[in-house]
Design an enzyme around this catalytic site. Structure first.
Site, PDB file in Angstrom:
ATOM      1  N   SER A 161       0.841  -1.189   0.000  1.00  0.00           N
ATOM      2  CA  SER A 161       0.000   0.000   0.000  1.00  0.00           C
ATOM      3  C   SER A 161       0.884   1.250   0.000  1.00  0.00           C
ATOM      4  CB  SER A 161      -0.885  -0.003   1.249  1.00  0.00           C
ATOM      5  OG  SER A 161      -1.398   1.287   1.438  1.00  0.00           O
ATOM      6  N   ILE A 219       0.502   3.511   3.002  1.00  0.00           N
ATOM      7  CA  ILE A 219       1.153   3.168   4.275  1.00  0.00           C
ATOM      8  C   ILE A 219       2.663   3.396   4.172  1.00  0.00           C
ATOM      9  CG2 ILE A 219       1.610   1.281   5.912  1.00  0.00           C
ATOM     10  CD1 ILE A 219      -1.167   0.182   5.133  1.00  0.00           C
ATOM     11  N   VAL A 276      14.151   3.060   6.996  1.00  0.00           N
ATOM     12  CA  VAL A 276      15.486   2.987   7.598  1.00  0.00           C
ATOM     13  C   VAL A 276      16.003   1.568   7.343  1.00  0.00           C
ATOM     14  CG1 VAL A 276      15.354   4.751   9.402  1.00  0.00           C
ATOM     15  CG2 VAL A 276      14.363   2.493   9.817  1.00  0.00           C
ATOM     16  N   LYS A 331      30.915  -1.542   2.957  1.00  0.00           N
ATOM     17  CA  LYS A 331      31.025  -1.548   4.422  1.00  0.00           C
ATOM     18  C   LYS A 331      31.951  -2.687   4.835  1.00  0.00           C
ATOM     19  CE  LYS A 331      28.163  -2.511   8.485  1.00  0.00           C
ATOM     20  NZ  LYS A 331      26.787  -2.780   8.951  1.00  0.00           N
ATOM     21  N   PRO A 354      35.429  -5.995  12.438  1.00  0.00           N
ATOM     22  CA  PRO A 354      35.528  -6.085  10.974  1.00  0.00           C
ATOM     23  C   PRO A 354      34.864  -7.359  10.451  1.00  0.00           C
ATOM     24  CG  PRO A 354      37.709  -6.169  12.049  1.00  0.00           C
ATOM     25  CD  PRO A 354      36.684  -6.374  13.103  1.00  0.00           C
ATOM     26  N   LEU A 367      10.397  -7.074   9.726  1.00  0.00           N
ATOM     27  CA  LEU A 367       9.974  -6.493  11.006  1.00  0.00           C
ATOM     28  C   LEU A 367       8.719  -7.170  11.543  1.00  0.00           C
ATOM     29  CD1 LEU A 367      10.645  -2.732  10.180  1.00  0.00           C
ATOM     30  CD2 LEU A 367      12.059  -4.265  11.569  1.00  0.00           C
ATOM     31  N   THR A 401      21.661  -6.681  11.613  1.00  0.00           N
ATOM     32  CA  THR A 401      21.430  -8.098  11.301  1.00  0.00           C
ATOM     33  C   THR A 401      20.044  -8.387  10.709  1.00  0.00           C
ATOM     34  OG1 THR A 401      20.834  -8.265  13.624  1.00  0.00           O
ATOM     35  CG2 THR A 401      22.989  -9.134  12.995  1.00  0.00           C
TER      36      THR A 401
HETATM   37  C1  LIG Z   1      15.700   2.488  13.661  1.00  0.00           C
HETATM   38  C2  LIG Z   1      15.925   1.301  12.785  1.00  0.00           C
HETATM   39  C3  LIG Z   1      17.181   1.087  12.202  1.00  0.00           C
HETATM   40  C4  LIG Z   1      17.414  -0.039  11.407  1.00  0.00           C
HETATM   41  N1  LIG Z   1      18.663  -0.270  10.884  1.00  0.00           N
HETATM   42  C5  LIG Z   1      18.901  -1.416  10.194  1.00  0.00           C
HETATM   43  C6  LIG Z   1      20.162  -1.707   9.627  1.00  0.00           C
HETATM   44  O1  LIG Z   1      21.112  -0.932   9.725  1.00  0.00           O
HETATM   45  N2  LIG Z   1      20.321  -2.859   8.947  1.00  0.00           N
HETATM   46  C7  LIG Z   1      19.308  -3.752   8.763  1.00  0.00           C
HETATM   47  O2  LIG Z   1      19.492  -4.822   8.159  1.00  0.00           O
HETATM   48  N3  LIG Z   1      18.086  -3.465   9.251  1.00  0.00           N
HETATM   49  C8  LIG Z   1      17.866  -2.354   9.947  1.00  0.00           C
HETATM   50  N4  LIG Z   1      16.612  -2.091  10.412  1.00  0.00           N
HETATM   51  C9  LIG Z   1      15.535  -3.000  10.062  1.00  0.00           C
HETATM   52  C10 LIG Z   1      15.090  -2.678   8.640  1.00  0.00           C
HETATM   53  O3  LIG Z   1      14.596  -1.364   8.598  1.00  0.00           O
HETATM   54  C11 LIG Z   1      14.003  -3.631   8.178  1.00  0.00           C
HETATM   55  O4  LIG Z   1      14.387  -4.954   8.471  1.00  0.00           O
HETATM   56  C12 LIG Z   1      13.829  -3.524   6.690  1.00  0.00           C
HETATM   57  O5  LIG Z   1      13.634  -2.192   6.310  1.00  0.00           O
HETATM   58  C13 LIG Z   1      12.657  -4.348   6.237  1.00  0.00           C
HETATM   59  O6  LIG Z   1      11.457  -3.792   6.704  1.00  0.00           O
HETATM   60  P1  LIG Z   1      10.123  -4.533   6.321  1.00  0.00           P
HETATM   61  O7  LIG Z   1      10.138  -4.790   4.855  1.00  0.00           O
HETATM   62  O8  LIG Z   1       9.960  -5.703   7.219  1.00  0.00           O
HETATM   63  O9  LIG Z   1       8.977  -3.482   6.715  1.00  0.00           O
HETATM   64  P2  LIG Z   1       8.551  -2.070   6.069  1.00  0.00           P
HETATM   65  O10 LIG Z   1       9.656  -1.392   5.389  1.00  0.00           O
HETATM   66  O11 LIG Z   1       7.872  -1.335   7.180  1.00  0.00           O
HETATM   67  O12 LIG Z   1       7.476  -2.457   4.972  1.00  0.00           O
HETATM   68  C14 LIG Z   1       6.146  -2.796   5.309  1.00  0.00           C
HETATM   69  C15 LIG Z   1       5.348  -2.929   4.027  1.00  0.00           C
HETATM   70  O13 LIG Z   1       4.057  -3.445   4.353  1.00  0.00           O
HETATM   71  C16 LIG Z   1       3.078  -2.713   3.638  1.00  0.00           C
HETATM   72  N5  LIG Z   1       1.804  -2.797   4.354  1.00  0.00           N
HETATM   73  C17 LIG Z   1       1.588  -2.697   5.692  1.00  0.00           C
HETATM   74  N6  LIG Z   1       0.261  -2.824   5.956  1.00  0.00           N
HETATM   75  C18 LIG Z   1      -0.356  -3.009   4.758  1.00  0.00           C
HETATM   76  C19 LIG Z   1      -1.703  -3.186   4.362  1.00  0.00           C
HETATM   77  N7  LIG Z   1      -2.713  -3.183   5.241  1.00  0.00           N
HETATM   78  N8  LIG Z   1      -1.976  -3.342   3.045  1.00  0.00           N
HETATM   79  C20 LIG Z   1      -0.978  -3.330   2.117  1.00  0.00           C
HETATM   80  N9  LIG Z   1       0.319  -3.162   2.440  1.00  0.00           N
HETATM   81  C21 LIG Z   1       0.624  -3.008   3.743  1.00  0.00           C
HETATM   82  C22 LIG Z   1       3.653  -1.307   3.550  1.00  0.00           C
HETATM   83  O14 LIG Z   1       3.049  -0.605   2.488  1.00  0.00           O
HETATM   84  C23 LIG Z   1       5.122  -1.615   3.279  1.00  0.00           C
HETATM   85  O15 LIG Z   1       5.307  -1.818   1.899  1.00  0.00           O
HETATM   86  C24 LIG Z   1      16.357  -0.949  11.169  1.00  0.00           C
HETATM   87  C25 LIG Z   1      15.095  -0.718  11.722  1.00  0.00           C
HETATM   88  C26 LIG Z   1      14.880   0.381  12.537  1.00  0.00           C
HETATM   89  C27 LIG Z   1      13.520   0.597  13.140  1.00  0.00           C
END
Ligand SMILES: Cc1cc2nc3c(=O)[nH]c(=O)nc-3n(C[C@H](O)[C@H](O)[C@H](O)COP(=O)(O)OP(=O)(O)OC[C@H]3O[C@@H](n4cnc5c(N)ncnc54)[C@H](O)[C@@H]3O)c2cc1C
Length: 500
Positions: free
Chosen positions: A37, A40, A45, A76, A96, A331, A342
């Site tokens: 979506s 959303i 990050v 990196k 490292p 996440l 990680t």
């Molecule tokens: C502060 C912070 C720092 C981080 N730093 C690192 C790092 O250095 N290295 C690393 O490996 N990871 C890091 N992470 C973790 C990393 O951000 C996530 O693992 C990575 O971005 C993957 O996120 P995701 O795809 O699980 O979720 P998101 O990026 O949140 O994607 C969620 C998706 O679900 C969709 N969605 C949600 N609800 C609906 C719905 N009802 N209908 C349709 N679509 C929906 C959204 O549109 C979006 O496309 C960090 C996280 C945080 C919070």
């Protein structure tokens, strides 16, 4: 093979999964769809990786020259921890990424660590024993001249939004169906399996395997299937972050730096067009406003109009990562805070293990249970390594840091590691005994424990055994190797040249 896989969520986790599934199962005619979506959006990050991401790109046949310039990516080589252990007199140290060439020098490091644990003053600074520590310190990149005969391990820094877009292009070009829909309802079969996702326009989307990549919302696993979330709050206190970019430098370093702050830590991630910065903190110890002020002061942006973004983090993991006909990735399955970057590594491992287990036994309870046990265990052991950073800090300048070093909520696995170390035992044997080498190697544990100066006081009358570090000629050997490498910015310029 599954006939139809539907991935809900188009963040990095969703697109990594889509590319791995289509690569693996397209020959068997599996249909892979990804729904997201735009209203959303993604978390935006997560911009640092481990060397495992290089393996992902190899698996999907994409080379650095293709994706790195598109995602403003840099190499990196290590993570530097700055200000975490002033009580031991250590300003900073690096962890490292290991390389083939380190086999020549790792024994010297392990021997020195053991000697230092006996109270003898020998050199144990991890940066100096591993090629990537030396390269990062000298501002060099990991790409050697063609005749360099060893493989150098490296990870990346990248723009999370651009990486998602790039992986979407690759995935769609290879057959992934990309749908932009907001999912508002989930239909279940009588046996509890998910039958279909329902969009706000009333469309039903069916599949035999559903993958929850909805980020912290965990829409399918937690909200629909009711899988419980196990919090890591007892020993990982951070639950919030405040992030903001700063301008790029001409010579981006080839490492992430993690600076200890009053109530958490701040990452500094170099991209080709900017730095990503973020203060990860515990809201039990500092307010969001104070954290933002501290971050701005640290970055020198108190007077800047650049807005800061505030995020909440659910640190912990699901009780089960595969439930019914649904798998959680990214996440939505859990998060161990970003200190060692990680998260994407865990996504890749989860997909690879799922593919292996599914191919062995479809949806059999046996294979699902084995999968859940394995992924659960991996989260716990990665958690141990992160907890050790906090437990071993020697700051003591705030209630936050004191609470971390006083915290006794440690797993048995971590207790055994610390026990063997402080009793001057064989840590490598202990890591092997616990069979946790594939999570963090024995050398990573040595780097961490040395980096915090976790040693007894020096013996008053020391035997003159010479400096093992020098005797092993580690510095000479590594300096010789490092001559073969270009500066990091030359590595990046070469990538750019190859973009047509
Ligand atoms: C502060 C912070 C720092 C981080 N730093 C690192 C790092 O250095 N290295 C690393 O490996 N990871 C890091 N992470 C973790 C990393 O951000 C996530 O693992 C990575 O971005 C993957 O996120 P995701 O795809 O699980 O979720 P998101 O990026 O949140 O994607 C969620 C998706 O679900 C969709 N969605 C949600 N609800 C609906 C719905 N009802 N209908 C349709 N679509 C929906 C959204 O549109 C979006 O496309 C960090 C996280 C945080 C919070």
């Amino acid at each position: 093979m599954p006939k139809k896989i539907v991935i809900l969520g188009g963040g990095t986790a969703g697109w990594i999964a889509a590319n791995l599934f289509i690569r693996k199962w397209s020959a068997e005619q599996a249909l892979v769809s990804l729904i997201e979506s735009p209203d959303i959006g993604i978390i935006g990050v997560g911009e640092g990786s481990t060397p495992f991401l290089e393996r992902f790109f190899k698996m999907i046949d994409v080379v650095d020259e293709q994706w790195m310039p598109r995602c403003n990516a840099t190499y990196k080589l290590s993570i530097r921890f700055s200000g975490w252990s002033p009580g031991s007199g250590i300003e900073d140290y690096s962890h490292p990424f290991l390389s083939q060439v380190d086999h020549f020098t790792e024994n010297a490091f392990v021997k020195n660590c053991r000697t230092r644990r006996l109270g003898v003053d020998v050199h144990t600074y991890p940066d100096d024993f591993f090629i990537n520590g030396v390269l990062a310190r000298d501002g060099k990149g990991p790409r050697a001249s063609e005749n360099f005969p060893f493989i150098i391990g490296y990870g990346y820094h990248f723009d999370a939004g651009l990486l998602g877009q790039y992986l979407a292009e690759v995935g769609v070009s290879r057959g992934v169906t990309h749908l932009q829909r907001k999912i508002v309802d989930v239909e279940r079969h009588e046996d509890g399996d998910i039958a279909a996702l329902v969009s706000d326009g009333g469309e039903r989307i069916e599949a035999d395997v559903f993958v929850d990549c909805t980020g912290f919302a965990s829409l399918l696993m937690q909200k629909s299937l009711g899988v419980k979330f196990e919090s890591f709050k007892s020993n990982l206190f951070n639950d919030s972050a405040v992030v903001m970019p700063t301008p790029a430098s001409d010579t981006p370093p080839a490492e992430t730096v993690s600076f200890a702050m009053s109530n958490g830590w701040c990452w500094k991630i170099p991209l080709t067009n900017r730095y990503g910065n973020g203060y990860v903190y515990s809201s039990d110890f500092i307010s969001a406003d104070d954290a933002e002020t501290e971050l701005r002061t640290f970055l020198g942006t108190l007077d800047s109009d650049e807005p800061a973004r505030h995020l909440k983090m659910n640190v912990g993991q699901l009780e089960k990562h595969w439930e019914k006909n649904c798998l959680a990735l990214g996440l939505s399955q859990g998060f161990i805070e970003p200190l060692e970057a990680t998260a994407l590594l865990l996504v890749q491992i989860a997909v690879e293990v799922f593919i292996a287990k599914y191919e062995q036994g479809d949806f059999s309870a046996k294979h699902r249970d084995e999968y859940n046990e394995k992924i659960h265990e991996r989260f716990e052991r990665v958690r141990d390594y992160i907890v050790a950073h906090y437990k071993l800090n020697t700051r003591g300048d705030s209630e936050y840091w004191k609470a971390n070093s006083d915290n006794m909520e440690l797993s048995d696995s971590l207790r055994h590691i610390l026990d063997v170390w402080y009793r001057r035992g064989d840590l490598t044997a202990e890591v092997q005994r616990q069979d946790i080498e594939s999570h963090f190697t024995s050398l990573s544990w040595h780097c961490l424990l040395s980096g915090y100066g976790a040693y007894p006081p020096l013996a008053p009358d020391q035997p003159n055994i010479g400096d093992l570090y020098k005797d092993n000629n580690v510095s000479k050997f590594l300096a010789g190797c490092a001559l073969n490498f270009d500066l990091h910015r030359q590595n990046l310029a070469k990538l750019q040249e190859k973009v047509t």
